[in-house]
Scaffold this motif. Sequence first.
Motif, short mmCIF file in Angstrom:
data_model
loop_
_atom_site.label_atom_id
_atom_site.label_comp_id
_atom_site.label_asym_id
_atom_site.label_seq_id
_atom_site.Cartn_x
_atom_site.Cartn_y
_atom_site.Cartn_z
N ARG A 1 0.80 4.02 -3.00
CA ARG A 1 0.40 5.40 -2.68
C ARG A 1 1.53 6.38 -3.00
O ARG A 1 1.28 7.48 -3.52
N SER B 1 0.83 -1.21 0.00
CA SER B 1 0.00 0.00 0.00
C SER B 1 0.86 1.25 0.00
O SER B 1 0.59 2.22 -0.74
N ASP C 1 -5.95 -1.19 -4.54
CA ASP C 1 -6.21 -2.48 -3.89
C ASP C 1 -7.58 -3.05 -4.23
O ASP C 1 -8.00 -4.06 -3.66
#
Length: 297
Positions: free
Chosen positions: A19, A15, A140
């Motif tokens: 990001r 993640s 995701d």
Amino acid sequence: MPYYASAEQVMRDRSEYARKNIARGRSVAVLTYTDGVLFIAENPSSTLHKVGEIYDRIGFAAIGRYSEFESLRVAGVRLADVRGYSYNRRDVTGRIVANAYAQTLGSIFTESMKPYEVELCVAEVGATPESDQLYRLTFDGSLVDEPDFVVMGGQAEAVTSQLRQHFHTGLSLREALGVGVAALSSVSPAANGAQLPAEQLEVAVLDRRRPKRAFRRVTGAALRALLTDGADAEPAAPAAATTAAHAPSAPMPGTPAGMGDPAAPDTAASISGRSVSRVASHCVVQRRTCRSRKPSG
């Protein structure tokens, strides 16, 4: 000992990786307005588009790695074409395309070593403003239904706060474009405190007034006209042009003095009178010569 990492740590690392790379891109904003849905992307490229068409009344916007979201866009177009051909064109909806994207991104995020560095927006324009749909998809596979606008990439939080202050339902196309461009310009380093020019923007709309294919791009002079304030001020006529329009025209070469000059009508009349008298006297002489000749034979 074999290498081991908890599933929670692996998902957290993926993640953060996605990001961080998505935040490097320029922002994209998708807004609803009176006649449809507006896409605004800060994109100086004229060939590598962040905004595209999926089907008749469905649009697509993305941020992140171009090769990855372009492959997703092509897959969405193929899915919509096959479903519309197999069943009916009305059976192709934005929710179906967004669900397919969510499943694909979710499986890639959990099964692949590297997740897709993309964020997507699937927009569908309806018959009324209340039936417009905006779906936001993250790397995701998370799927969120947004009511009024979607902001992705770059400094998304700052752009979102700007839109919350100035956006309201019922905006026209010009007003929605002004609000969106102002929000993107407030965080863009390319703007330098001013409004982003048309060359730095990629703009498209889903226009509900179009009978079949609602997607169209806004480029060139049409985009520059929408970005202006719309004031149709009458420009003042230059003094030199006014003077030239009322000034007497110059005489043609070989024209006697005074001919063609409105300021000297007496001279022109006298010259024209002398010419007529000369022609009349010449005709009288020719007539007398003809009468004096006797007919032959």
